[in-house]
Design an enzyme around this catalytic site. Structure first.
Site, PDB file in Angstrom:
ATOM      1  N   ARG A 227       0.843  -1.195   0.000  1.00  0.00           N
ATOM      2  CA  ARG A 227       0.000   0.000   0.000  1.00  0.00           C
ATOM      3  C   ARG A 227       0.878   1.245   0.000  1.00  0.00           C
ATOM      4  O   ARG A 227       1.969   1.249   0.613  1.00  0.00           O
ATOM      5  CB  ARG A 227      -0.904   0.014   1.250  1.00  0.00           C
ATOM      6  CG  ARG A 227      -2.054  -1.023   1.203  1.00  0.00           C
ATOM      7  CD  ARG A 227      -3.111  -0.666   0.191  1.00  0.00           C
ATOM      8  NE  ARG A 227      -4.274  -1.558   0.215  1.00  0.00           N
ATOM      9  CZ  ARG A 227      -4.427  -2.588  -0.616  1.00  0.00           C
ATOM     10  NH1 ARG A 227      -3.474  -2.894  -1.505  1.00  0.00           N
ATOM     11  NH2 ARG A 227      -5.520  -3.335  -0.569  1.00  0.00           N
ATOM     12  N   HIS A 275      -1.315   0.370  -9.633  1.00  0.00           N
ATOM     13  CA  HIS A 275      -1.950  -0.577  -8.714  1.00  0.00           C
ATOM     14  C   HIS A 275      -2.500  -1.791  -9.458  1.00  0.00           C
ATOM     15  O   HIS A 275      -3.685  -2.117  -9.383  1.00  0.00           O
ATOM     16  CB  HIS A 275      -3.074   0.111  -7.917  1.00  0.00           C
ATOM     17  CG  HIS A 275      -3.417  -0.621  -6.660  1.00  0.00           C
ATOM     18  ND1 HIS A 275      -3.832   0.002  -5.502  1.00  0.00           N
ATOM     19  CD2 HIS A 275      -3.394  -1.933  -6.357  1.00  0.00           C
ATOM     20  CE1 HIS A 275      -4.083  -0.904  -4.557  1.00  0.00           C
ATOM     21  NE2 HIS A 275      -3.813  -2.090  -5.052  1.00  0.00           N
TER      22      HIS A 275
HETATM   23  N1  LIG Z   1      -0.554  -3.985  -5.161  1.00  0.00           N
HETATM   24  C1  LIG Z   1      -1.458  -4.934  -5.334  1.00  0.00           C
HETATM   25  O1  LIG Z   1      -2.001  -5.119  -6.437  1.00  0.00           O
HETATM   26  C2  LIG Z   1      -1.830  -5.819  -4.163  1.00  0.00           C
HETATM   27  C3  LIG Z   1      -2.541  -6.998  -4.405  1.00  0.00           C
HETATM   28  C4  LIG Z   1      -2.831  -7.840  -3.323  1.00  0.00           C
HETATM   29  C5  LIG Z   1      -2.433  -7.474  -2.041  1.00  0.00           C
HETATM   30  N2  LIG Z   1      -1.776  -6.304  -1.864  1.00  0.00           N
HETATM   31  C6  LIG Z   1      -1.329  -5.926  -0.524  1.00  0.00           C
HETATM   32  O2  LIG Z   1      -0.509  -6.971  -0.023  1.00  0.00           O
HETATM   33  C7  LIG Z   1      -0.781  -7.137   1.379  1.00  0.00           C
HETATM   34  C8  LIG Z   1      -0.375  -8.520   1.827  1.00  0.00           C
HETATM   35  O3  LIG Z   1      -1.248  -9.494   1.297  1.00  0.00           O
HETATM   36  P1  LIG Z   1      -1.200 -10.995   1.895  1.00  0.00           P
HETATM   37  O4  LIG Z   1      -2.349 -11.732   1.298  1.00  0.00           O
HETATM   38  O5  LIG Z   1       0.172 -11.543   1.765  1.00  0.00           O
HETATM   39  O6  LIG Z   1      -1.507 -10.698   3.445  1.00  0.00           O
HETATM   40  P2  LIG Z   1      -1.155 -11.621   4.696  1.00  0.00           P
HETATM   41  O7  LIG Z   1      -2.033 -11.142   5.805  1.00  0.00           O
HETATM   42  O8  LIG Z   1      -1.166 -13.049   4.297  1.00  0.00           O
HETATM   43  O9  LIG Z   1       0.371 -11.251   5.040  1.00  0.00           O
HETATM   44  C9  LIG Z   1       0.694 -10.070   5.737  1.00  0.00           C
HETATM   45  C10 LIG Z   1       1.999 -10.327   6.464  1.00  0.00           C
HETATM   46  O10 LIG Z   1       2.426  -9.123   7.067  1.00  0.00           O
HETATM   47  C11 LIG Z   1       2.900  -9.403   8.379  1.00  0.00           C
HETATM   48  N3  LIG Z   1       2.629  -8.255   9.247  1.00  0.00           N
HETATM   49  C12 LIG Z   1       1.416  -7.747   9.546  1.00  0.00           C
HETATM   50  N4  LIG Z   1       1.557  -6.718  10.393  1.00  0.00           N
HETATM   51  C13 LIG Z   1       2.887  -6.591  10.644  1.00  0.00           C
HETATM   52  C14 LIG Z   1       3.678  -5.729  11.441  1.00  0.00           C
HETATM   53  N5  LIG Z   1       3.112  -4.767  12.182  1.00  0.00           N
HETATM   54  N6  LIG Z   1       5.018  -5.894  11.452  1.00  0.00           N
HETATM   55  C15 LIG Z   1       5.596  -6.862  10.711  1.00  0.00           C
HETATM   56  N7  LIG Z   1       4.914  -7.718   9.928  1.00  0.00           N
HETATM   57  C16 LIG Z   1       3.567  -7.577   9.903  1.00  0.00           C
HETATM   58  C17 LIG Z   1       2.129 -10.615   8.849  1.00  0.00           C
HETATM   59  O11 LIG Z   1       2.923 -11.350   9.730  1.00  0.00           O
HETATM   60  C18 LIG Z   1       1.864 -11.371   7.554  1.00  0.00           C
HETATM   61  O12 LIG Z   1       2.899 -12.300   7.389  1.00  0.00           O
HETATM   62  C19 LIG Z   1      -2.269  -6.845   1.477  1.00  0.00           C
HETATM   63  O13 LIG Z   1      -2.624  -6.421   2.787  1.00  0.00           O
HETATM   64  C20 LIG Z   1      -2.457  -5.725   0.455  1.00  0.00           C
HETATM   65  O14 LIG Z   1      -2.302  -4.475   1.100  1.00  0.00           O
HETATM   66  C21 LIG Z   1      -1.457  -5.475  -2.879  1.00  0.00           C
HETATM   67  O1  LIG Z   2      -5.527  -5.781  -1.855  1.00  0.00           O
HETATM   68  C1  LIG Z   2      -5.811  -6.158  -3.003  1.00  0.00           C
HETATM   69  O2  LIG Z   2      -6.404  -7.214  -3.296  1.00  0.00           O
HETATM   70  C2  LIG Z   2      -5.390  -5.294  -4.155  1.00  0.00           C
HETATM   71  O3  LIG Z   2      -4.487  -4.308  -3.719  1.00  0.00           O
HETATM   72  C3  LIG Z   2      -6.597  -4.636  -4.743  1.00  0.00           C
HETATM   73  O4  LIG Z   2      -6.918  -3.562  -3.941  1.00  0.00           O
END
Ligand SMILES: NC(=O)c1ccc[n+]([C@@H]2O[C@H](COP(=O)([O-])OP(=O)(O)OC[C@H]3O[C@@H](n4cnc5c(N)ncnc54)[C@H](O)[C@@H]3O)[C@@H](O)[C@H]2O)c1
Ligand SMILES: O=C(O)[C@H](O)CO
Length: 312
Positions: A227, A275
């Site tokens: 993000r 994004h």
């Molecule tokens: N740019 C894009 O197109 C896109 C797409 C999908 C997801 N995302 C972003 O990716 C993020 C991660 O997705 P995910 O499915 O892997 O989530 P997830 O919840 O599986 O993984 C998040 C990780 O972050 C760690 N974490 C959380 N809070 C923390 C902290 N305070 N300090 C250290 N580590 C911490 C957790 O331990 C976990 O391992 C989503 O929250 C989203 O914001 C972006």
């Molecule tokens: O979190 C997600 O799935 C992507 O960033 C779309 O917002």
């Protein structure tokens, strides 16, 4: 079983048709303003408060991986979704492979110095450059969750040293795991490419600031796939201009679309995408949601539930 669906941009008829196929006993309808008819499940992205408020739902599914937007709406409107109603999110559902594609392509781009060759090309310079070595190109992944784990796997396969940082220690084969704020410095010290895959929570907003960036190896790189709010953009520019950072690739920004006046648009060592790093893949997402609803109906334990206190 009644299911309501709301997404501002998705192909709603397609989603309804596919969900109906995979959940034959369900009646799936698009939610429209004023629809207060009964529903058992809601599938949503940026839902209006009135869509969910006052409903006796069995569960709500966010149609993405990051749930920061619905949780921040919930903070302002607690009555929108009582704690008794579980909120689920998409775990991978095709986003892991997309994140791997994005991360591997950019890390290799930097590792093979294609950024330097592009700069030379602008000056019509024909000059082979010294190779970088993998042992000097440690990848540091912040947020070793579902997507961070997938990215770690793919970069390990390309022979890079990979480490991760998360709240709790992870056991990812071949990956050195650092946990908690007390180990963040050690994590950063050897990191050459920092990849952000943290969730947007109160603890992680603004975490990638100048102090953090200055702890990286010299001539490091930032790849922000999570993000925009995680990065203090002025600090990023400072680190680039100080040559602490050799380059940055950004998929997300504190304001989206990125305002035209942002200096990030023209910075010679910043590359950006709007994004799109990993988008929700309907087929995989629908299969996951149908599987999860079926499990919930049977009283099974299912994965993907959001911990609202934790914020992800
Ligand atoms: N740019 C894009 O197109 C896109 C797409 C999908 C997801 N995302 C972003 O990716 C993020 C991660 O997705 P995910 O499915 O892997 O989530 P997830 O919840 O599986 O993984 C998040 C990780 O972050 C760690 N974490 C959380 N809070 C923390 C902290 N305070 N300090 C250290 N580590 C911490 C957790 O331990 C976990 O391992 C989503 O929250 C989203 O914001 C972006
Ligand atoms: O979190 C997600 O799935 C992507 O960033 C779309 O917002």
């Amino acid at each position: 079983m009644e299911i309501i669906f709301y997404h501002p941009t998705f192909d709603t008829p397609y989603w309804i048709a596919q969900l109906s196929k995979q959940l034959p006993g369900a009646n799936v309808r698009e939610w429209k303003k004023g629809d207060n008819e009964h529903a058992d499940y809601a599938l949503v992205w940026h839902p209006p408060v009135e869509m969910l408020q006052g409903r006796d739902l069995k569960a709500v599914f966010a149609l993405g991986a990051g749930v920061d937007s619905i949780l921040s709406k919930l903070k302002a409107n607690p009555e929108m979704l009582p704690e008794s109603i579980p909120l689920f999110r998409l775990e991978d559902t095709g986003m892991g492979l997309q994140m791997q594609e994005y991360a591997v392509s950019q890390v290799l781009h930097w590792f093979r110095r294609f950024d330097d060759y592009q700069a030379q090309q602008q000056k019509s310079e024909w000059q082979p450059l010294a190779d970088y070595h993998r042992e000097d190109f440690t990848i540091g992944i912040m947020g070793a969750g579902v997507l961070g784990g997938k990215v770690a796997e793919s970069l390990l396969a390309w022979g890079f040293p990979v480490r991760c940082w998360s709240r709790s220690r992870k056991t990812l084969p071949g990956v050195q795991s650092f946990a908690g704020t007390e180990e963040l410095g050690d994590f950063l010290r050897e990191t050459r490419v920092l990849i952000n895959l943290l969730p947007n929570t109160a603890e992680t907003v603004g975490i990638i600031n100048l102090d953090l960036l200055n702890q990286l190896q010299d001539n490091s790189y930032l790849l922000n796939l999570a993000r925009g709010v995680h990065v203090v953009e002025d600090d990023l520019l400072q680190a680039l201009n100080d040559n602490k950072l050799k380059g940055a690739m950004l998929d997300v920004f504190s304001r989206e679309p990125l305002p035209q006046e942002s200096p990030l648009w023209q910075h010679p060592r910043v590359v950006m995408t709007p994004h799109i790093a990993a988008v929700t893949r309907p087929q995989e997402a629908i299969a996951y949601i149908a599987r999860t609803i079926t499990g919930l109906e049977r009283g099974d334990h299912v994965s993907g539930q959001v911990d609202r206190q934790r914020g992800y």
